[in-house]
Design a protein around this motif. Structure first.
Motif, PDB file in Angstrom:
ATOM      1  N   MET A   1      10.202  30.111 -11.096  1.00  0.00           N
ATOM      2  CA  MET A   1       8.982  30.227 -11.825  1.00  0.00           C
ATOM      3  C   MET A   1       7.961  30.981 -10.983  1.00  0.00           C
ATOM      4  SD  MET A   1       7.378  26.444 -11.341  1.00  0.00           S
ATOM      5  CE  MET A   1       8.857  25.693 -10.743  1.00  0.00           C
ATOM      6  N   TRP A   2       7.140  31.783 -11.622  1.00  0.00           N
ATOM      7  CA  TRP A   2       6.057  32.474 -10.931  1.00  0.00           C
ATOM      8  C   TRP A   2       4.863  31.542 -10.819  1.00  0.00           C
ATOM      9  CZ3 TRP A   2       6.612  36.796  -8.299  1.00  0.00           C
ATOM     10  CH2 TRP A   2       7.677  37.642  -8.630  1.00  0.00           C
ATOM     11  N   THR A   3       4.259  31.478  -9.640  1.00  0.00           N
ATOM     12  CA  THR A   3       3.118  30.603  -9.430  1.00  0.00           C
ATOM     13  C   THR A   3       2.295  31.057  -8.234  1.00  0.00           C
ATOM     14  OG1 THR A   3       2.395  28.307  -9.114  1.00  0.00           O
ATOM     15  CG2 THR A   3       4.406  28.980  -7.970  1.00  0.00           C
ATOM     16  N   LEU A   4       1.046  30.648  -8.218  1.00  0.00           N
ATOM     17  CA  LEU A   4       0.212  30.803  -7.030  1.00  0.00           C
ATOM     18  C   LEU A   4       0.442  29.598  -6.123  1.00  0.00           C
ATOM     19  CD1 LEU A   4      -3.133  31.954  -8.676  1.00  0.00           C
ATOM     20  CD2 LEU A   4      -1.616  33.352  -7.270  1.00  0.00           C
ATOM     21  N   ILE A   5       0.083  29.737  -4.867  1.00  0.00           N
ATOM     22  CA  ILE A   5       0.195  28.651  -3.903  1.00  0.00           C
ATOM     23  C   ILE A   5      -1.209  28.120  -3.640  1.00  0.00           C
ATOM     24  CG2 ILE A   5       0.951  28.003  -1.583  1.00  0.00           C
ATOM     25  CD1 ILE A   5       3.200  28.914  -3.508  1.00  0.00           C
ATOM     26  N   ASN A   6      -1.431  26.832  -3.909  1.00  0.00           N
ATOM     27  CA  ASN A   6      -2.747  26.238  -3.676  1.00  0.00           C
ATOM     28  C   ASN A   6      -2.959  25.884  -2.213  1.00  0.00           C
ATOM     29  OD1 ASN A   6      -3.482  26.459  -6.334  1.00  0.00           O
ATOM     30  ND2 ASN A   6      -3.080  24.331  -6.839  1.00  0.00           N
ATOM     31  N   GLN A   7      -1.955  25.279  -1.591  1.00  0.00           N
ATOM     32  CA  GLN A   7      -2.056  24.881  -0.186  1.00  0.00           C
ATOM     33  C   GLN A   7      -0.673  24.903   0.434  1.00  0.00           C
ATOM     34  OE1 GLN A   7      -3.825  21.028   0.351  1.00  0.00           O
ATOM     35  NE2 GLN A   7      -5.754  21.609  -0.560  1.00  0.00           N
ATOM     36  N   ILE A   8      -0.652  25.074   1.762  1.00  0.00           N
ATOM     37  CA  ILE A   8       0.590  24.920   2.519  1.00  0.00           C
ATOM     38  C   ILE A   8       0.323  23.972   3.671  1.00  0.00           C
ATOM     39  CG2 ILE A   8       1.614  27.132   1.888  1.00  0.00           C
ATOM     40  CD1 ILE A   8       0.670  28.202   4.600  1.00  0.00           C
ATOM     41  N   TYR A   9       1.385  23.348   4.153  1.00  0.00           N
ATOM     42  CA  TYR A   9       1.254  22.371   5.233  1.00  0.00           C
ATOM     43  C   TYR A   9       2.541  22.377   6.040  1.00  0.00           C
ATOM     44  CZ  TYR A   9       0.979  17.796   7.495  1.00  0.00           C
ATOM     45  OH  TYR A   9       0.968  16.787   8.412  1.00  0.00           O
ATOM     46  N   ASP A  36      15.075  28.484  11.012  1.00  0.00           N
ATOM     47  CA  ASP A  36      14.583  29.825  10.706  1.00  0.00           C
ATOM     48  C   ASP A  36      14.315  29.992   9.219  1.00  0.00           C
ATOM     49  OD1 ASP A  36      14.624  30.612  13.338  1.00  0.00           O
ATOM     50  OD2 ASP A  36      16.547  31.643  13.199  1.00  0.00           O
ATOM     51  N   GLY A  37      15.137  29.390   8.386  1.00  0.00           N
ATOM     52  CA  GLY A  37      14.940  29.484   6.945  1.00  0.00           C
ATOM     53  C   GLY A  37      13.643  28.835   6.512  1.00  0.00           C
ATOM     54  N   VAL A  38      13.334  27.665   7.045  1.00  0.00           N
ATOM     55  CA  VAL A  38      12.086  26.978   6.718  1.00  0.00           C
ATOM     56  C   VAL A  38      10.902  27.812   7.195  1.00  0.00           C
ATOM     57  CG1 VAL A  38      10.698  24.914   7.149  1.00  0.00           C
ATOM     58  CG2 VAL A  38      13.142  24.698   6.700  1.00  0.00           C
ATOM     59  N   THR A  39      10.997  28.354   8.400  1.00  0.00           N
ATOM     60  CA  THR A  39       9.918  29.196   8.931  1.00  0.00           C
ATOM     61  C   THR A  39       9.716  30.429   8.070  1.00  0.00           C
ATOM     62  OG1 THR A  39      10.332  28.443  11.180  1.00  0.00           O
ATOM     63  CG2 THR A  39       9.129  30.505  10.939  1.00  0.00           C
ATOM     64  N   ASN A  40      10.788  31.086   7.677  1.00  0.00           N
ATOM     65  CA  ASN A  40      10.684  32.302   6.866  1.00  0.00           C
ATOM     66  C   ASN A  40      10.047  32.014   5.509  1.00  0.00           C
ATOM     67  OD1 ASN A  40      11.877  33.717   8.938  1.00  0.00           O
ATOM     68  ND2 ASN A  40      13.915  33.665   8.031  1.00  0.00           N
ATOM     69  N   VAL A  41      10.431  30.921   4.876  1.00  0.00           N
ATOM     70  CA  VAL A  41       9.834  30.551   3.597  1.00  0.00           C
ATOM     71  C   VAL A  41       8.356  30.226   3.793  1.00  0.00           C
ATOM     72  CG1 VAL A  41       9.822  28.807   1.764  1.00  0.00           C
ATOM     73  CG2 VAL A  41      11.975  29.803   2.527  1.00  0.00           C
ATOM     74  N   LEU A  42       8.019  29.517   4.866  1.00  0.00           N
ATOM     75  CA  LEU A  42       6.623  29.195   5.141  1.00  0.00           C
ATOM     76  C   LEU A  42       5.788  30.453   5.357  1.00  0.00           C
ATOM     77  CD1 LEU A  42       4.579  26.895   5.553  1.00  0.00           C
ATOM     78  CD2 LEU A  42       5.128  26.998   7.990  1.00  0.00           C
ATOM     79  N   VAL A  43       6.335  31.446   6.033  1.00  0.00           N
ATOM     80  CA  VAL A  43       5.624  32.707   6.252  1.00  0.00           C
ATOM     81  C   VAL A  43       5.347  33.403   4.917  1.00  0.00           C
ATOM     82  CG1 VAL A  43       5.867  35.032   7.216  1.00  0.00           C
ATOM     83  CG2 VAL A  43       6.396  33.041   8.618  1.00  0.00           C
ATOM     84  N   ILE A  44       6.309  33.415   4.030  1.00  0.00           N
ATOM     85  CA  ILE A  44       6.119  34.029   2.716  1.00  0.00           C
ATOM     86  C   ILE A  44       5.054  33.269   1.925  1.00  0.00           C
ATOM     87  CG2 ILE A  44       7.216  34.476   0.477  1.00  0.00           C
ATOM     88  CD1 ILE A  44       9.813  35.025   2.046  1.00  0.00           C
ATOM     89  N   LEU A  45       5.123  31.939   1.957  1.00  0.00           N
ATOM     90  CA  LEU A  45       4.131  31.131   1.250  1.00  0.00           C
ATOM     91  C   LEU A  45       2.728  31.366   1.817  1.00  0.00           C
ATOM     92  CD1 LEU A  45       6.112  27.775   0.954  1.00  0.00           C
ATOM     93  CD2 LEU A  45       5.629  29.387  -0.893  1.00  0.00           C
ATOM     94  N   ALA A  46       2.620  31.466   3.134  1.00  0.00           N
ATOM     95  CA  ALA A  46       1.317  31.706   3.769  1.00  0.00           C
ATOM     96  C   ALA A  46       0.775  33.080   3.408  1.00  0.00           C
ATOM     97  CB  ALA A  46       1.443  31.568   5.286  1.00  0.00           C
ATOM     98  N   ALA A  47       1.637  34.096   3.392  1.00  0.00           N
ATOM     99  CA  ALA A  47       1.200  35.446   3.026  1.00  0.00           C
ATOM    100  C   ALA A  47       0.717  35.484   1.577  1.00  0.00           C
ATOM    101  CB  ALA A  47       2.330  36.440   3.236  1.00  0.00           C
ATOM    102  N   ALA A  48       1.437  34.819   0.695  1.00  0.00           N
ATOM    103  CA  ALA A  48       1.036  34.771  -0.710  1.00  0.00           C
ATOM    104  C   ALA A  48      -0.296  34.051  -0.864  1.00  0.00           C
ATOM    105  CB  ALA A  48       2.113  34.082  -1.539  1.00  0.00           C
ATOM    106  N   ARG A  49      -0.450  32.936  -0.172  1.00  0.00           N
ATOM    107  CA  ARG A  49      -1.702  32.166  -0.249  1.00  0.00           C
ATOM    108  C   ARG A  49      -2.877  32.976   0.297  1.00  0.00           C
ATOM    109  NH1 ARG A  49      -5.592  29.936  -2.031  1.00  0.00           N
ATOM    110  NH2 ARG A  49      -6.634  28.256  -0.953  1.00  0.00           N
ATOM    111  N   ALA A  50      -2.677  33.628   1.420  1.00  0.00           N
ATOM    112  CA  ALA A  50      -3.750  34.383   2.064  1.00  0.00           C
ATOM    113  C   ALA A  50      -4.206  35.573   1.239  1.00  0.00           C
ATOM    114  CB  ALA A  50      -3.299  34.857   3.437  1.00  0.00           C
ATOM    115  N   ASN A  51      -3.295  36.147   0.453  1.00  0.00           N
ATOM    116  CA  ASN A  51      -3.605  37.347  -0.311  1.00  0.00           C
ATOM    117  C   ASN A  51      -3.746  37.102  -1.806  1.00  0.00           C
ATOM    118  OD1 ASN A  51      -3.508  39.488   1.812  1.00  0.00           O
ATOM    119  ND2 ASN A  51      -1.509  38.530   2.133  1.00  0.00           N
ATOM    120  N   GLY A  52      -3.689  35.843  -2.230  1.00  0.00           N
ATOM    121  CA  GLY A  52      -3.855  35.523  -3.643  1.00  0.00           C
ATOM    122  C   GLY A  52      -2.754  36.082  -4.524  1.00  0.00           C
ATOM    123  N   LYS A  53      -1.552  36.197  -3.986  1.00  0.00           N
ATOM    124  CA  LYS A  53      -0.415  36.745  -4.733  1.00  0.00           C
ATOM    125  C   LYS A  53       0.447  35.624  -5.300  1.00  0.00           C
ATOM    126  CE  LYS A  53      -1.081  41.075  -3.565  1.00  0.00           C
ATOM    127  NZ  LYS A  53      -1.339  42.121  -4.500  1.00  0.00           N
TER     128      LYS A  53
END
Length: 70
Positions: A1-9, A36-53
């Motif tokens: 599903m397409w979604t925005l990310i409200n928060q990451i932790y 590494d997989g968890v880190t990579n997913v977290l990086v993508i989530l953080a980039a999306a959150r930071a850029n409103g994507k």
């Protein structure tokens, strides 16, 4: 599903990352297949959150995040 990310932790513990998805407003754990997989997913989530994507998130039956596409 397409979604925005409200928060990451994440914590210093191995493979412990979470995200609140805008689509349902709930916390979802990044499924720990590998450190590494968890880190990579977290990086993508953080980039999306930071850029409103939006990201495409795949959840398993237990509502854990298994895949993310930017």
């Amino acid at each position: 599903m397409w979604t925005l990310i409200n928060q990451i932790y994440a914590t210093h513990h191995s493979q412990n990352a979470w995200a609140i998805l805008a689509v349902d407003g709930a916390w979802h754990k990044v499924l720990p297949n590998s450190p590494d997989g968890v880190t990579n997913v977290l990086v993508i989530l953080a980039a999306a959150r930071a850029n409103g994507k939006q990201v495409y998130v795949v959840l398993d039956a237990a509502k854990n995040i298994t895949q993310v596409y930017l």
